[in-house]
Enzyme design. Sequence first.
Site, PDB file in Angstrom:
ATOM      1  N   CYS A 181       0.833  -1.198   0.000  1.00 40.14           N
ATOM      2  CA  CYS A 181       0.000   0.000   0.000  1.00 40.14           C
ATOM      3  C   CYS A 181       0.874   1.258   0.000  1.00 40.14           C
ATOM      4  CB  CYS A 181      -1.007  -0.039   1.153  1.00 40.14           C
ATOM      5  SG  CYS A 181      -2.401   1.107   0.934  1.00 40.14           S
ATOM      6  N   GLU A 190      -1.749  -8.686   4.428  1.00 38.97           N
ATOM      7  CA  GLU A 190      -1.796  -8.914   5.882  1.00 38.97           C
ATOM      8  C   GLU A 190      -3.194  -8.766   6.464  1.00 38.97           C
ATOM      9  OE1 GLU A 190      -1.299  -4.388   5.811  1.00 38.97           O
ATOM     10  OE2 GLU A 190      -1.089  -6.123   4.479  1.00 38.97           O
ATOM     11  N   HIS A 202      -3.522  -5.381   0.481  1.00 36.65           N
ATOM     12  CA  HIS A 202      -3.044  -5.680   1.832  1.00 36.65           C
ATOM     13  C   HIS A 202      -3.058  -7.187   2.081  1.00 36.65           C
ATOM     14  CE1 HIS A 202      -2.724  -1.694   3.814  1.00 36.65           C
ATOM     15  NE2 HIS A 202      -3.650  -1.331   2.935  1.00 36.65           N
TER      16      HIS A 202
END
Length: 249
Positions: free
Chosen positions: A105, A197, A195
Amino acid sequence: MSQTSRSGPARLAIFKTGDSFSDVVQHHGDFEDLFIARLQGFRQQGGIIEVIDVRHASLPAVSDQDGVIVTGSHAMVSDQAPWSEALKPWLRRAWQANLPLFGVCYGHQLMADAFGGVAGYHPSGRECGTRLLTLTDEGRKDPLFASLPERFNAQLTHAQSALTRPPQSMILAANDHDPYQALRHGPRQYSVQFHPEFTPAVTAAYLAHQREVLADQGEDPDALHQGLRDTPEASSLLDAFTLKMVISD
């Protein structure tokens, strides 16, 4: 291991570039916590993870680490904060040294900007939710991305993007909103707009914060919430990066 000659366990630095919303931190953890939770394979192999808040701490020598992950942030690359601008020449030195890098990001946008592209506000506004991405021809041949299906879901929330890619960077994945969802900048240097994660619950929390902005640009926040999905393929990239690029040559 990477280009360093140090012996011992592989060392991975997480460059923290921002903080998540307080409710996200309370219920799910901050950005660095979400990454660490996804790096089970790296930790099982004895890898050592160090979190460095690059907004406040001195940057380490490039040779101090075997790999670096650059997190997301609520900051904007185009604001050119002093700490962010100071990170650009460090990233260029790391790229020249072939240090494994993985930007996410904000990290994706910053790496693109540092390596000769341009980051800024996306003309179509914010992208948020679970979105479908498509591998490019280069992505289907890439050491990390080739194991993913041709089309895969990923969690996204961003207002800025890599508007132009660096001239040497290869496009690995794209969608209708953003043609540069994933880039490879060198043999072991990657960045992604999405993302890997994030869990669906974290993305749901971001949707709750961004309902008004999304509605103003003509999207249905409730439909986006209903469309949230698990994204195991996107999340698998983090362990793949650390196991293939940081621990192994």
